[in-house]
Design a protein around this motif. Sequence first.
Motif, mmCIF file in Angstrom:
data_model
loop_
_atom_site.group_PDB
_atom_site.id
_atom_site.type_symbol
_atom_site.label_atom_id
_atom_site.label_comp_id
_atom_site.label_asym_id
_atom_site.label_seq_id
_atom_site.Cartn_x
_atom_site.Cartn_y
_atom_site.Cartn_z
ATOM 1 N N MET A 1 0.618 -1.251 -0.073
ATOM 2 C CA MET A 1 0.139 -0.008 0.132
ATOM 3 C C MET A 1 1.084 1.296 0.108
ATOM 4 S SD MET A 1 -3.404 0.887 1.705
ATOM 5 C CE MET A 1 -4.333 1.842 0.769
ATOM 6 N N LYS A 2 1.945 1.233 0.546
ATOM 7 C CA LYS A 2 2.760 2.287 0.701
ATOM 8 C C LYS A 2 3.337 2.862 -0.805
ATOM 9 C CE LYS A 2 6.810 4.246 3.060
ATOM 10 N NZ LYS A 2 7.913 4.141 3.815
ATOM 11 N N SER A 3 3.365 2.035 -1.557
ATOM 12 C CA SER A 3 3.936 2.321 -2.856
ATOM 13 C C SER A 3 2.715 3.049 -3.614
ATOM 14 C CB SER A 3 4.313 1.165 -3.810
ATOM 15 O OG SER A 3 3.125 0.276 -4.040
ATOM 16 N N TYR A 4 1.420 2.991 -3.153
ATOM 17 C CA TYR A 4 0.339 3.702 -3.793
ATOM 18 C C TYR A 4 0.056 5.081 -3.125
ATOM 19 C CZ TYR A 4 -1.348 -0.623 -6.181
ATOM 20 O OH TYR A 4 -1.256 -1.576 -6.959
ATOM 21 N N LEU A 5 0.491 5.022 -1.993
ATOM 22 C CA LEU A 5 -0.005 6.224 -1.018
ATOM 23 C C LEU A 5 1.449 7.136 -1.128
ATOM 24 C CD1 LEU A 5 -1.562 4.655 2.001
ATOM 25 C CD2 LEU A 5 -2.782 5.659 -0.049
ATOM 26 N N ARG A 6 2.478 6.753 -1.300
ATOM 27 C CA ARG A 6 3.651 7.536 -1.552
ATOM 28 C C ARG A 6 4.062 8.485 -0.235
ATOM 29 N NH1 ARG A 6 2.484 9.046 -7.349
ATOM 30 N NH2 ARG A 6 2.539 7.100 -8.431
ATOM 31 N N ASN A 7 3.197 8.530 0.462
ATOM 32 C CA ASN A 7 3.283 9.584 1.771
ATOM 33 C C ASN A 7 2.808 8.718 3.112
ATOM 34 O OD1 ASN A 7 3.554 11.811 0.240
ATOM 35 N ND2 ASN A 7 1.547 11.821 -0.414
ATOM 36 N N SER A 8 2.886 9.260 4.180
ATOM 37 C CA SER A 8 2.521 8.800 5.228
ATOM 38 C C SER A 8 1.047 8.558 5.214
ATOM 39 C CB SER A 8 2.896 9.802 6.762
ATOM 40 O OG SER A 8 2.039 10.985 6.636
ATOM 41 N N ASP B 1 -3.481 13.362 0.593
ATOM 42 C CA ASP B 1 -4.120 14.007 -0.431
ATOM 43 C C ASP B 1 -5.227 12.814 -1.046
ATOM 44 O OD1 ASP B 1 -4.764 15.238 -2.902
ATOM 45 O OD2 ASP B 1 -2.860 15.316 -3.682
ATOM 46 N N VAL B 2 -6.297 13.015 -0.799
ATOM 47 C CA VAL B 2 -7.489 12.019 -1.172
ATOM 48 C C VAL B 2 -7.454 11.894 -2.853
ATOM 49 C CG1 VAL B 2 -9.846 11.609 -1.417
ATOM 50 C CG2 VAL B 2 -8.699 12.165 0.541
ATOM 51 N N ALA B 3 -7.408 13.268 -3.608
ATOM 52 C CA ALA B 3 -7.561 13.015 -4.858
ATOM 53 C C ALA B 3 -6.412 12.489 -5.515
ATOM 54 C CB ALA B 3 -7.313 14.435 -5.301
ATOM 55 N N SER B 4 -5.177 12.470 -4.956
ATOM 56 C CA SER B 4 -4.135 11.602 -5.588
ATOM 57 C C SER B 4 -4.244 9.954 -5.354
ATOM 58 C CB SER B 4 -2.528 12.261 -5.345
ATOM 59 O OG SER B 4 -2.493 11.980 -3.857
ATOM 60 N N VAL B 5 -4.595 9.856 -4.159
ATOM 61 C CA VAL B 5 -4.858 8.484 -3.861
ATOM 62 C C VAL B 5 -5.821 7.882 -4.736
ATOM 63 C CG1 VAL B 5 -5.594 7.026 -2.058
ATOM 64 C CG2 VAL B 5 -4.028 8.652 -1.383
ATOM 65 N N GLU B 6 -7.140 8.590 -4.753
ATOM 66 C CA GLU B 6 -8.182 8.230 -5.792
ATOM 67 C C GLU B 6 -7.561 7.832 -7.038
ATOM 68 O OE1 GLU B 6 -12.188 9.557 -7.962
ATOM 69 O OE2 GLU B 6 -11.080 11.169 -6.879
ATOM 70 N N MET B 7 -6.764 8.666 -7.813
ATOM 71 C CA MET B 7 -6.199 8.746 -9.021
ATOM 72 C C MET B 7 -5.422 7.645 -9.421
ATOM 73 S SD MET B 7 -4.496 11.639 -11.759
ATOM 74 C CE MET B 7 -3.631 12.322 -10.299
ATOM 75 N N SER C 1 -5.304 1.503 -10.783
ATOM 76 C CA SER C 1 -5.025 0.180 -10.534
ATOM 77 C C SER C 1 -6.167 -0.705 -10.749
ATOM 78 C CB SER C 1 -4.430 0.188 -8.937
ATOM 79 O OG SER C 1 -3.067 0.969 -8.947
ATOM 80 N N GLY C 2 -7.516 0.056 -11.016
ATOM 81 C CA GLY C 2 -8.665 -0.865 -11.173
ATOM 82 C C GLY C 2 -9.597 -0.935 -9.997
ATOM 83 N N LEU C 3 -9.053 -0.315 -8.929
ATOM 84 C CA LEU C 3 -10.140 -0.124 -7.649
ATOM 85 C C LEU C 3 -11.440 0.796 -8.220
ATOM 86 C CD1 LEU C 3 -10.241 -0.997 -4.779
ATOM 87 C CD2 LEU C 3 -9.568 1.208 -4.156
ATOM 88 N N LYS C 4 -12.565 0.109 -7.797
ATOM 89 C CA LYS C 4 -13.897 0.664 -8.062
ATOM 90 C C LYS C 4 -14.119 1.636 -6.582
ATOM 91 C CE LYS C 4 -14.818 -1.372 -11.888
ATOM 92 N NZ LYS C 4 -13.955 -0.811 -12.935
ATOM 93 N N PHE C 5 -14.766 2.761 -6.873
ATOM 94 C CA PHE C 5 -15.392 3.454 -5.552
ATOM 95 C C PHE C 5 -17.006 3.492 -5.473
ATOM 96 C CE2 PHE C 5 -10.932 4.558 -6.169
ATOM 97 C CZ PHE C 5 -10.590 4.950 -5.078
#
Length: 163
Positions: free
Chosen positions: A1-8, A93-99, A104-108
């Motif tokens: 997950m850290k690779s997706y979030l790139r932040n804390s 940053d919710v917007a960058s995590v969402e993008m 990656s194929g996750l649906k919201f």
Amino acid sequence: MKSYLRNSARIDHIAIAVRDLDEALFLYQEILGFELVARREVKGAFSGMISAELKAGGFSIVLVQGTDPQSQVSRYIAEFGPGVQHVAIEVEDVASVEMTLRKSGLKFATEVIRGSNLVQIFTRRDSNCGMMFEFIQRVEAEDGFETVNIQKLFEQLEESNAC
């Protein structure tokens, strides 16, 4: 997950679906010693939910109970049983995590929900484990939840027929 979030990132809160909120509050407050922060009731077009927010050290526990059989919470319990309904992960940053997660194929299940101090988005529920994830950004780093965000969330989940 850290690779997706790139932040804390950290767990902000855990929502637990219960059949009886008062019974659950007895356990969490009187037995376990958690502090009740707020109780709320939310109503959508055709269903409702009551909730209680509790302080649990570095994160919160939110107990949720449906008020009628058509409520997302009631339908969740009917399908998956009572228990952890979603885990909220605080991000910068919710917007960058969402993008990133959409790529990656996750649906919201919701669009981004913006309040004055909160930005949130919820994934669709995983049919295998019943889990839904919330990504939350606290703009002013304040604890708690905004009634406007809770209402928007409830309405979006009701509209998408999510449980």
